[in-house]
Design a protein around this motif. Structure first.
Motif, PDB file in Angstrom:
ATOM      1  N   LEU A   1       0.722  -1.012  -0.057  1.00 18.47           N
ATOM      2  CA  LEU A   1       0.033   0.091   0.097  1.00 18.47           C
ATOM      3  C   LEU A   1       0.855   1.303   0.001  1.00 18.47           C
ATOM      4  CD1 LEU A   1      -2.789  -1.055   2.479  1.00 18.47           C
ATOM      5  CD2 LEU A   1      -2.955  -1.068  -0.020  1.00 18.47           C
ATOM      6  N   LYS A   2       1.864   1.185   0.898  1.00 16.74           N
ATOM      7  CA  LYS A   2       2.784   2.340   0.850  1.00 16.74           C
ATOM      8  C   LYS A   2       3.583   2.675  -0.699  1.00 16.74           C
ATOM      9  CE  LYS A   2       3.956   1.856   5.720  1.00 16.74           C
ATOM     10  NZ  LYS A   2       3.191   0.814   5.889  1.00 16.74           N
ATOM     11  N   LEU A   3       3.910   1.502  -1.070  1.00 18.11           N
ATOM     12  CA  LEU A   3       4.656   1.534  -2.390  1.00 18.11           C
ATOM     13  C   LEU A   3       3.646   1.871  -3.844  1.00 18.11           C
ATOM     14  CD1 LEU A   3       6.891  -1.633  -2.036  1.00 18.11           C
ATOM     15  CD2 LEU A   3       7.818   0.820  -1.933  1.00 18.11           C
ATOM     16  N   GLN A   4       2.526   1.980  -3.634  1.00 16.37           N
ATOM     17  CA  GLN A   4       1.736   2.329  -4.658  1.00 16.37           C
ATOM     18  C   GLN A   4       2.082   4.142  -4.773  1.00 16.37           C
ATOM     19  OE1 GLN A   4      -2.477   0.800  -4.728  1.00 16.37           O
ATOM     20  NE2 GLN A   4      -2.081   1.219  -2.573  1.00 16.37           N
ATOM     21  N   ASP A   5       2.375   4.741  -3.666  1.00 17.42           N
ATOM     22  CA  ASP A   5       2.681   5.950  -4.129  1.00 17.42           C
ATOM     23  C   ASP A   5       3.786   6.550  -2.996  1.00 17.42           C
ATOM     24  OD1 ASP A   5       3.087   9.027  -4.313  1.00 17.42           O
ATOM     25  OD2 ASP A   5       0.632   9.163  -4.578  1.00 17.42           O
ATOM     26  N   VAL A   6       5.036   6.101  -3.440  1.00 13.36           N
ATOM     27  CA  VAL A   6       6.137   6.384  -2.305  1.00 13.36           C
ATOM     28  C   VAL A   6       6.263   8.000  -1.908  1.00 13.36           C
ATOM     29  CG1 VAL A   6       8.353   5.915  -1.698  1.00 13.36           C
ATOM     30  CG2 VAL A   6       7.182   4.393  -2.999  1.00 13.36           C
ATOM     31  N   GLU A   7       5.987   8.747  -2.930  1.00 18.01           N
ATOM     32  CA  GLU A   7       6.117  10.172  -2.627  1.00 18.01           C
ATOM     33  C   GLU A   7       4.966  10.647  -1.559  1.00 18.01           C
ATOM     34  OE1 GLU A   7       8.283  13.532  -2.750  1.00 18.01           O
ATOM     35  OE2 GLU A   7       8.502  11.845  -4.052  1.00 18.01           O
TER      36      GLU A   7
ATOM     37  N   MET B   1       3.621  12.173   4.271  1.00 17.08           N
ATOM     38  CA  MET B   1       2.887  12.011   5.503  1.00 17.08           C
ATOM     39  C   MET B   1       3.667  11.255   6.587  1.00 17.08           C
ATOM     40  SD  MET B   1      -0.860   9.872   5.973  1.00 17.08           S
ATOM     41  CE  MET B   1      -1.555  10.988   4.908  1.00 17.08           C
ATOM     42  N   PHE B   2       4.698  10.368   6.288  1.00 11.16           N
ATOM     43  CA  PHE B   2       5.592   9.742   7.132  1.00 11.16           C
ATOM     44  C   PHE B   2       6.473  10.819   8.048  1.00 11.16           C
ATOM     45  CE2 PHE B   2       9.326   6.811   7.989  1.00 11.16           C
ATOM     46  CZ  PHE B   2       8.605   6.020   8.772  1.00 11.16           C
TER      47      PHE B   2
ATOM     48  N   SER C   1      12.628   8.311   4.852  1.00 14.76           N
ATOM     49  CA  SER C   1      10.988   7.985   4.379  1.00 14.76           C
ATOM     50  C   SER C   1      10.886   7.317   3.060  1.00 14.76           C
ATOM     51  CB  SER C   1      10.579   9.332   4.396  1.00 14.76           C
ATOM     52  OG  SER C   1      10.890  10.225   3.299  1.00 14.76           O
ATOM     53  N   TYR C   2      11.752   7.304   2.186  1.00 14.98           N
ATOM     54  CA  TYR C   2      11.525   6.513   0.827  1.00 14.98           C
ATOM     55  C   TYR C   2      12.053   5.109   1.050  1.00 14.98           C
ATOM     56  CZ  TYR C   2      11.142  11.232  -1.178  1.00 14.98           C
ATOM     57  OH  TYR C   2      10.660  12.445  -1.128  1.00 14.98           O
TER      58      TYR C   2
ATOM     59  N   ALA D   1       0.608   7.011   8.105  1.00 13.01           N
ATOM     60  CA  ALA D   1       1.036   6.798   6.896  1.00 13.01           C
ATOM     61  C   ALA D   1       1.173   5.042   6.672  1.00 13.01           C
ATOM     62  CB  ALA D   1       2.457   7.412   6.540  1.00 13.01           C
ATOM     63  N   CYS D   2       0.558   4.363   7.610  1.00 15.66           N
ATOM     64  CA  CYS D   2       0.889   2.880   7.637  1.00 15.66           C
ATOM     65  C   CYS D   2       0.117   2.169   6.354  1.00 15.66           C
ATOM     66  CB  CYS D   2       0.283   2.319   8.961  1.00 15.66           C
ATOM     67  SG  CYS D   2      -1.472   2.895   9.478  1.00 15.66           S
ATOM     68  N   VAL D   3      -0.786   2.799   6.067  1.00 17.20           N
ATOM     69  CA  VAL D   3      -1.482   2.206   4.893  1.00 17.20           C
ATOM     70  C   VAL D   3      -1.620   2.744   3.430  1.00 17.20           C
ATOM     71  CG1 VAL D   3      -3.116   0.698   6.162  1.00 17.20           C
ATOM     72  CG2 VAL D   3      -3.720   2.877   5.305  1.00 17.20           C
ATOM     73  N   GLY D   4      -0.318   3.950   3.567  1.00 16.66           N
ATOM     74  CA  GLY D   4      -0.183   4.703   2.277  1.00 16.66           C
ATOM     75  C   GLY D   4      -0.483   6.299   2.486  1.00 16.66           C
ATOM     76  N   GLY D   5       0.112   7.126   1.410  1.00 11.51           N
ATOM     77  CA  GLY D   5      -0.130   8.594   1.644  1.00 11.51           C
ATOM     78  C   GLY D   5      -1.409   9.177   1.682  1.00 11.51           C
ATOM     79  N   ALA D   6      -2.398   8.180   1.105  1.00 17.03           N
ATOM     80  CA  ALA D   6      -3.701   8.669   1.164  1.00 17.03           C
ATOM     81  C   ALA D   6      -4.665   8.461   2.319  1.00 17.03           C
ATOM     82  CB  ALA D   6      -4.509   8.359  -0.343  1.00 17.03           C
TER      83      ALA D   6
END
Length: 252
Positions: A141-147, A152-153, A167-168, A219-224
């Protein structure tokens, strides 16, 4: 007989956009909901931009679909759900649902894998796979949009604030540890990686939530993510720490 007549008398009219290029999904949902509620639906299609603009101007509305019941305009999809007493998803509302889904799916995968390979559901291996699968799914889920994740991280992670490239790196490290722990391979690498990122994450979350009393999203399940930073986020990191310590003890 009276019940049948009552159902037949329930009438609704809906205006929705249907063009060769696009069929409004909310229009389809509205029609389906009305029919499930027992309404006979007068389904009027707005087939081009001119018809849509004319309808919006006539009824002083900005969007379609628009539903009318007993001659009264109810409104769009969200308004129709409210009319029937159903919950409406708020765009900025926080929710633990994403994390619950991740852990639920990981648990089912772990149990299925345990049954397929060991012929038993209640195994130590199933518990290990549960944590490893959870790490892999969360990393995905994080790798879908690392930026977006990194942005958020950086809002709460103590190491990332001092060393932004971390963070990346974090989601790749989490995926690496999860995959290796699933396979039971290269424990000399997976254990320190999981222990390192899990420990820093746990301390960072604890400080942000329980010491600084900050109300931010995780940010555990991604940036969104709409998941509030808190107990669940702390649990994710502690799971990695416990998994690393368990495997270290087990393979000593």
């Amino acid at each position: 007989m009276k019940t049948v007549q009552a159902k037949q008398s329930k009438q609704a009219t809906i205006y929705r956009m249907v063009t060769p290029e696009h069929t409004c999904p909310y229009g389809l949902k509205s029609v389906d909901l009305l029919k499930r509620k027992g309404y006979a639906v007068n389904d009027i299609l707005l087939k081009n931009r001119a018809e849509q603009d004319a309808f919006k101007a006539e009824h002083d509305v900005r969007t379609t679909p628009q539903t009318f019941i007993d001659g009264k305009r109810i409104g769009g999809w969200d308004d129709l759900r409210r009319f029937f007493g159903q919950t409406v998803h708020e765009a900025n509302a926080t929710s633990y649902r994403p994390v619950v889904v991740v852990f639920g799916v990981a648990a089912l995968m772990a149990l299925a894998t345990s049954w397929a390979t060991l012929g038993n559901l209640a195994t130590v291996q199933a518990a290990e796979w549960f944590i490893a699968f959870s790490m892999c799914i969360l990393a995905l889920l994080k790798l879908q949009d690392v930026e977006s994740f990194s942005s958020m991280f950086l809002g709460y992670d103590l190491l990332a604030r001092r060393f932004v490239p971390y963070s990346y790196v974090y989601p790749y490290a989490e995926l690496l540890a999860g995959v290796l722990m699933t396979a039971g391979a290269l424990n000399w690498l997976s254990i320190p990686v999981a222990l390192f990122i899990g420990s820093i994450g746990a301390v960072s979350v604890f400080k942000a939530v329980y010491i600084d009393k900050r109300e931010i999203k995780c940010a555990c399940v991604g940036g969104a993510s709409k998941v509030p930073l808190g107990f669940v986020s702390l649990t994710e990191n502690l799971m990695m720490v416990m998994m690393a310590l368990w495997m270290a003890v087990r393979h000593m």
